[in-house]
Write a protein that holds these residues in place. Structure first.
Motif, short mmCIF file in Angstrom:
data_model
loop_
_atom_site.label_atom_id
_atom_site.label_comp_id
_atom_site.label_asym_id
_atom_site.label_seq_id
_atom_site.Cartn_x
_atom_site.Cartn_y
_atom_site.Cartn_z
N ARG A 61 -35.95 27.93 -37.76
CA ARG A 61 -35.55 26.41 -38.30
C ARG A 61 -34.30 26.27 -37.38
N GLY A 62 -33.74 27.19 -36.62
CA GLY A 62 -32.63 26.54 -36.01
C GLY A 62 -31.23 27.37 -36.04
N ALA A 63 -31.42 28.42 -36.94
CA ALA A 63 -30.15 29.31 -37.02
C ALA A 63 -29.89 29.98 -35.83
N ARG A 64 -28.69 30.36 -35.76
CA ARG A 64 -28.12 30.92 -34.36
C ARG A 64 -28.32 32.57 -34.43
N PRO A 65 -28.60 33.08 -33.35
CA PRO A 65 -28.59 34.57 -33.38
C PRO A 65 -27.45 35.13 -33.41
N ARG A 66 -27.33 36.39 -34.12
CA ARG A 66 -25.99 37.08 -34.36
C ARG A 66 -26.15 38.22 -33.26
N VAL A 67 -27.04 38.52 -32.47
CA VAL A 67 -26.87 39.49 -31.47
C VAL A 67 -27.12 38.50 -30.18
N ASP A 68 -26.80 39.41 -29.02
CA ASP A 68 -26.83 39.00 -27.57
C ASP A 68 -28.02 39.46 -27.03
#
Length: 76
Positions: free
Chosen positions: A40-47
């Motif tokens: 839904r568009g959340a930003r990832p917290r890992v690279d």
């Protein structure tokens, strides 16, 4: 039976005592909810490259690294 709710933490918020993931089933439930947030568009917290990895893989990696906040909701 208790429910699990994945949460998006605010950037300035201090993390509260987080319950442990006590089974692979709980890990899958938390990762599935986080995957929905990513879709839904959340930003990832890992690279991880979002072009090369599916949201489910990114969510699993986040859960394994302990970067997803969740809480247990017990039915009374």
């Amino acid at each position: 039976m208790s429910k699990v709710k994945a949460e998006q933490a605010a950037p300035n918020e201090q993390p509260a005592e987080q319950p442990v993931i006590d089974s692979k089933y709980r890990m899958i439930i938390v990762a599935a909810q986080r995957s929905k947030q990513l879709q839904r568009g959340a930003r990832p917290r890992v690279d991880l490259d979002i072009q090369r990895h599916k949201p489910t893989r990114i969510a699993l990696e986040e859960v394994q690294q302990g970067k997803v906040d969740f809480s247990l909701i017990s039915k009374e």
